[in-house]
Scaffold this motif. Structure first.
Motif, mmCIF file in Angstrom:
data_model
loop_
_atom_site.group_PDB
_atom_site.id
_atom_site.type_symbol
_atom_site.label_atom_id
_atom_site.label_comp_id
_atom_site.label_asym_id
_atom_site.label_seq_id
_atom_site.Cartn_x
_atom_site.Cartn_y
_atom_site.Cartn_z
ATOM 1 N N ARG A 98 0.668 -1.078 -0.038
ATOM 2 C CA ARG A 98 -0.025 0.063 -0.012
ATOM 3 C C ARG A 98 0.927 1.440 0.003
ATOM 4 O O ARG A 98 0.409 2.236 -0.023
ATOM 5 N N GLY A 99 2.280 0.956 0.053
ATOM 6 C CA GLY A 99 3.148 2.138 -0.188
ATOM 7 C C GLY A 99 3.110 2.925 1.164
ATOM 8 O O GLY A 99 3.403 4.295 1.075
ATOM 9 N N ARG A 100 3.005 2.190 2.306
ATOM 10 C CA ARG A 100 3.364 2.965 3.457
ATOM 11 C C ARG A 100 4.342 2.280 4.231
ATOM 12 O O ARG A 100 5.228 1.336 4.021
ATOM 13 N N THR A 101 4.736 3.066 5.192
ATOM 14 C CA THR A 101 6.013 2.341 6.386
ATOM 15 C C THR A 101 5.496 2.258 7.658
ATOM 16 O O THR A 101 4.495 2.897 7.961
ATOM 17 N N LEU A 102 6.091 1.364 8.340
ATOM 18 C CA LEU A 102 5.541 0.952 9.839
ATOM 19 C C LEU A 102 6.200 2.112 10.459
ATOM 20 O O LEU A 102 7.090 2.670 10.433
ATOM 21 N N PRO A 103 5.238 2.550 11.709
ATOM 22 C CA PRO A 103 5.588 3.853 12.375
ATOM 23 C C PRO A 103 7.193 3.731 12.939
ATOM 24 O O PRO A 103 7.960 4.612 13.006
ATOM 25 N N TRP A 104 7.424 2.396 13.243
ATOM 26 C CA TRP A 104 8.774 2.344 14.168
ATOM 27 C C TRP A 104 9.738 2.303 12.981
ATOM 28 O O TRP A 104 11.200 1.881 13.457
ATOM 29 N N GLU A 105 9.471 2.167 11.492
ATOM 30 C CA GLU A 105 10.626 2.147 10.910
ATOM 31 C C GLU A 105 11.291 3.476 10.533
ATOM 32 O O GLU A 105 12.119 3.609 9.868
ATOM 33 N N GLU A 106 10.230 4.476 10.891
ATOM 34 C CA GLU A 106 10.756 5.870 10.626
ATOM 35 C C GLU A 106 11.917 6.342 11.328
ATOM 36 O O GLU A 106 12.009 5.802 12.636
ATOM 37 N N PRO A 107 12.585 7.303 11.051
ATOM 38 C CA PRO A 107 13.625 7.747 11.743
ATOM 39 C C PRO A 107 13.061 8.331 13.208
ATOM 40 O O PRO A 107 11.850 9.009 12.977
ATOM 41 N N ASP A 108 13.698 7.943 14.245
ATOM 42 C CA ASP A 108 13.041 8.479 15.613
ATOM 43 C C ASP A 108 13.123 10.023 15.455
ATOM 44 O O ASP A 108 14.055 10.391 15.611
#
Lengths: 197, 157
Positions: A98-108
């Motif tokens: 769906r072209g999304r990232t998981l919240p905890w994959e994002e840079p903190d």
């Protein structure tokens, strides 16, 4: 502390017992295990930002895999972590589709306050204290929100299991949880309408 | 690994976490269908059925684009083929007509986890009436107890 920690250990222990019973007694005996763990798996899937329908599918897939591969799980104590990992990996796959990232994959992005998005959530909460709490939780960054949502389920109490389920390095679980909780505590402490439950 | 930064939970942390759990349960509780959906999927999986494949339907070239709203689809497995077509029933539900390779075959139409069983006539015909709209799938139970049942993918008419 006692209550929460016992609760967490309790979930893993209870799951292990029910999983053993299922393995010894046949497929018909999976129901109690499903009912015990589904709320936790649901919150994990939703914390991965899956739409409700996708979240239901992913939870279902995890159970189908578990039944398929039940014999390969050596330690029944790891059944919750195993399911959690499967949910997270599937969620990952679906999120990518769906072209999304998981919240905890994002840079903190740190734990500083952010603009609370307008939430339909508030309308759903009839309880005053819950509305207050949500006001503050929604100021946390998405990573923190996701982590607290899962950690608060009394999920796997040992960090190895939680790390597997969340896909966060084991060494980061404690500090991350600590930072997110600290931020939430600070918000709550500065809110005169909040009283400790 | 270094767990030095780990902060032990104190009583307030635990109380807050508990409130957070209750908060998310109030805001976004597991849907009431979740458990039953899982159990249903597991019970189908336990049948050890062969999964049928849905064929892209080759619609007759002459069929008008604005033809009456019918949907049809064909499923194939190693031994069986099932074609189904749905039309609106008078009561607002669906009428589902099926053709299967063989008479006397028991076929279940699953709608909303309820099994509607039908047996094919000598010409392999099947009929279900008043089926609610929504996702459905079929389970074919061959006569031969040695043969695997066949389960189709989920379709929605």
């Amino acid at each position: 502390m006692e209550a929460a920690m016992t609760g967490a250990t309790g979930l893993v222990e209870e799951a292990a017992t029910l999983f053993e019973e299922f393995r010894n007694g046949g497929r018909g005996r999976i129901e109690p295990l499903v009912r015990l763990l589904n709320p936790t798996l649901w919150h994990l899937a939703r914390a991965c930002r899956l739409e409700p329908t996708d979240a239901e599918d992913v939870v279902q897939t995890a159970w189908l895999r578990l039944v398929d591969r039940a014999d390969t799980i050596r330690d029944p104590q790891t059944v919750l972590a195993w399911l959690g990992t499967t949910v997270r990996r599937e969620a990952w796959r679906v999120a990518r589709e769906r072209g999304r990232t998981l919240p905890w994959e994002e840079p903190d992005p740190g734990t500083g306050p952010r603009d609370p998005g307008p939430g339909p959530a508030e309308a759903l909460l009839r309880d005053e204290a819950q509305r207050t709490l949500w006001n503050h939780v929604s100021r946390l960054n998405p990573r923190c929100q996701a982590i607290l949502r899962v950690v608060s389920r009394g999920g796997p109490p040992d960090y190895a299991a939680l790390s597997a389920a969340l896909g966060i390095p084991v060494g980061s679980i404690g500090p991350t949880r600590g930072r997110c909780l600290d931020a939430l505590r600070t918000f709550l402490a500065s809110d005169p309408t909040w009283s400790t439950p | 690994m270094n767990e030095n930064h780990e902060q032990p939970l104190d009583g307030l942390d635990a109380a807050i976490l508990e409130s957070v759990a209750e908060l998310f349960d109030a805001m976004d509780p597991p849907p009431p269908t979740l458990d039953d959906g899982v159990l249903f999927a597991l019970s189908l999986a336990a049948l050890d059925a062969e999964l049928a494949t849905a064929l892209e339907e080759n619609l007759p070239a002459l069929r008008a684009v604005d033809a009456s709203p019918t949907d049809s689809i064909t499923f194939t497995s190693s031994a069986l083929q099932l074609m189904v077509r749905s039309t609106e029933d008078q009561d607002g539900g669906l009428r589902v007509d099926g053709w299967v390779t063989g008479g006397g075959l028991r076929v279940a139409l699953y709608a909303d986890r309820t099994a509607h069983w039908a047996t094919s006539d000598a010409h392999g015909r099947l009929l279900w009436r008043s089926i609610p709209h929504g996702p459905i799938r079929f389970l074919l139970q061959p006569d031969d107890p040695e043969a695997k049942p066949v389960l189709t993918p989920v379709v929605e008419f």
